[in-house]
Each structure stands twice: as structure tokens, then as C-alpha cells.
Enzyme design. Sequence first.
Site, PDB file in Angstrom:
ATOM      1  CB  ILE A   1      -8.784  -9.398 -13.185  1.00 21.42           C
ATOM      2  CG1 ILE A   1      -7.305  -9.278 -13.585  1.00 21.42           C
ATOM      3  CG2 ILE A   1      -9.507  -8.683 -14.381  1.00 21.42           C
ATOM      4  CD1 ILE A   1      -7.002 -10.194 -14.895  1.00 21.42           C
TER       5      ILE A   1
ATOM      6  N   GLY B   1       0.780  -1.066   0.167  1.00 22.76           N
ATOM      7  CA  GLY B   1      -0.072   0.065  -0.017  1.00 22.76           C
ATOM      8  C   GLY B   1       0.759   1.233  -0.051  1.00 22.76           C
TER       9      GLY B   1
ATOM     10  CG  LEU C   1      -3.960  -7.742 -17.634  1.00 23.30           C
ATOM     11  CD1 LEU C   1      -4.148  -7.910 -15.913  1.00 23.30           C
ATOM     12  CD2 LEU C   1      -3.050  -9.199 -18.044  1.00 23.30           C
TER      13      LEU C   1
ATOM     14  CD  GLU D   1       3.702   2.912  -9.486  1.00 28.11           C
ATOM     15  OE1 GLU D   1       3.014   2.588  -8.635  1.00 28.11           O
ATOM     16  OE2 GLU D   1       4.710   2.180  -9.967  1.00 28.11           O
TER      17      GLU D   1
ATOM     18  CG  HIS E   1       0.172  -1.345 -15.397  1.00 26.92           C
ATOM     19  ND1 HIS E   1       0.125  -2.806 -14.819  1.00 26.92           N
ATOM     20  CD2 HIS E   1       1.025  -1.624 -16.265  1.00 26.92           C
ATOM     21  CE1 HIS E   1       1.088  -3.452 -15.468  1.00 26.92           C
ATOM     22  NE2 HIS E   1       1.398  -2.756 -16.406  1.00 26.92           N
TER      23      HIS E   1
ATOM     24  CG  ASN F   1      -4.844  -0.380 -11.602  1.00 23.73           C
ATOM     25  OD1 ASN F   1      -4.224  -0.281 -10.369  1.00 23.73           O
ATOM     26  ND2 ASN F   1      -3.904  -1.099 -12.809  1.00 23.73           N
TER      27      ASN F   1
HETATM   28  C1  GRF Z   1       2.674  -0.683  -7.887  1.00 23.64           C
HETATM   29  O1  GRF Z   1       3.975  -0.642  -8.651  1.00 23.64           O
HETATM   30  C2  GRF Z   1       1.485  -0.169  -9.032  1.00 23.64           C
HETATM   31  O2  GRF Z   1       1.965   0.183  -9.921  1.00 23.64           O
HETATM   32  C3  GRF Z   1       0.946  -1.610  -8.964  1.00 23.64           C
HETATM   33  O3  GRF Z   1       1.208  -2.325  -7.768  1.00 23.64           O
HETATM   34  C4  GRF Z   1       2.269  -1.694  -7.114  1.00 23.64           C
HETATM   35  C5  GRF Z   1       1.600  -1.513  -5.643  1.00 23.64           C
HETATM   36  O4  GRF Z   1       2.416  -0.823  -4.938  1.00 23.64           O
HETATM   37  N1  GRF Z   1      -0.324  -1.629  -9.489  1.00 23.64           N
HETATM   38  P1  GRF Z   1       1.880  -0.408  -3.561  1.00 23.64           P
HETATM   39  O5  GRF Z   1       1.293  -1.665  -2.776  1.00 23.64           O
HETATM   40  O6  GRF Z   1       1.151   0.752  -3.966  1.00 23.64           O
HETATM   41  O7  GRF Z   1       3.172  -0.167  -2.880  1.00 23.64           O
END
Ligand code: GRF
Length: 218
Positions: free
Chosen positions: A95, A13, A148, A178, A113, A111
Site C-alpha cells: 500500500i 506482471g 485500501l 483485466e 483490482h 490500480n
Molecule cells: C491481478 O489480479 C490484479 O487485479 C491484482 O493483482 C493481480 C496481478 O496480476 N491487482 P498480474 O501480476 O498482473 O498477473
Amino acid sequence: MSFKVAILASGRGSNFKAMVEAKKFGGILENVEFCCLVTDKPDAPAISIARENSIPVRVLSPKDYPDRQAHDNAILETLEAAGCDLVALAGYMRIIKSPLLLDRFKNRIINIHPSLLPKYPGSHAQRDAFEAGEKVSGLTIHFVDASLDGGPVIYQEKVDISACKSGQEAADAILRHEHVAYPAVVDWFSKGLVHVGPGGKVTIADGLARKGPRKSRG
Ligand code: GRF
């Protein structure tokens, strides 16, 4: 009135934590209430982030439901009971297939990715990009549909991974981006800046926001 965001997470998380911290310290997400964390894993570290921040936790373990449809329906009931406006998947490893859930929350489930989709979908995106010899990869924030990692793109950002020596280093480099981008995009939603056209084309209403999260945060 607050803008209610539910988080779906299966793991550590860190993106969830980045959002909570952006609200506390980042000068964005002022109007956002994290209305619940939904997880399919009773031992997900994300649960402690929620508890530390007084965010309600719902553990919906697939093994407690007869099939995938029933599990997805339980998620739907939880999200509706929480009255949430937006669902942000943050490392949610299943999914979502329920047409009912996808329909009720159409254009309201997003989401993140760790690749420049449509390149490298799936759960080893950073490693796949690294092993393919990519110098540049990145992140994509997109709407969730039944495919997906295939729903309409809201935001993409390139990340230079040319100096990375492993897939893990590439993942770490992308993750740092991110943690800035995802809170900023949720902030756009909370301010009503994200619009979806008839053909699924996504536009961001605000000129600053369109230039990217870093600039939009001034
Ligand atoms: C991240 O790399 C995100 O892009 C992918 O899953 C990972 C989640 O990481 N969907 P976290 O649980 O938020 O640290």
C-alpha cells in the site's frame, strides 16, 4: 510527444504484459512509452517482461530503506526522474502511504483490482467473492489514495463467475477481462479522455470509450 507510463509490479506482471502486447499488436497505446518498471521484489517475473521489451527496470527493495516513508520517497524520486505521466499498479502488493508521493501524483496513480469494489477489497478478492457464493464478480480500475482499494472508480466491468468451480477459476476468468480492460483504460488516459471533477467524480470524455474497452477497440 509520448505519454509516459510507469508500471509498479511485485509479481508475474500479466497485466503489464497485456499492456505491452496491446501496444505492439492491439492498435492502441500508440503514443505510450513504458518509461520504467518499478518493483519491490528483485525476483519478480515482471522484470523479464520489461527486459525483453527494453523497458528500464528499477528494483527498490524495502529492506534497503530504513522505513516505509523512505521507500515510498525512493519510488517518488524514480518516477519523477523518469518524467512519467501516469503510474499503473499491476499486482503491486504494497500500500502506498506516503502523502508526498500520493500528492505529487494525485489522480495519476491507478490500480486494477479483481472485484467490483467496494465489495471484496484486499488480496483474496476473487476467492472471497467465490466463497461468498457470488454469481457475478468483476474488476475495478480506480485511482490510488491512502485507503485500501478505496480511491475513486474509473471503470468497472462485471464478470460471470457462476460456472467457476473454485476461487482460482474465478480469478482466471476475471484476469482474462483485466487483460483487455487495463490496456484500454491506460489508452484513455494517454488520449486525455479521463477527467476528474472537483468531487472526485470521474468522467470519460469519449462516447465510444464510455461504452467499455471492447467497443472502444472496435
Ligand atoms: C491481478 O489480479 C490484479 O487485479 C491484482 O493483482 C493481480 C496481478 O496480476 N491487482 P498480474 O501480476 O498482473 O498477473
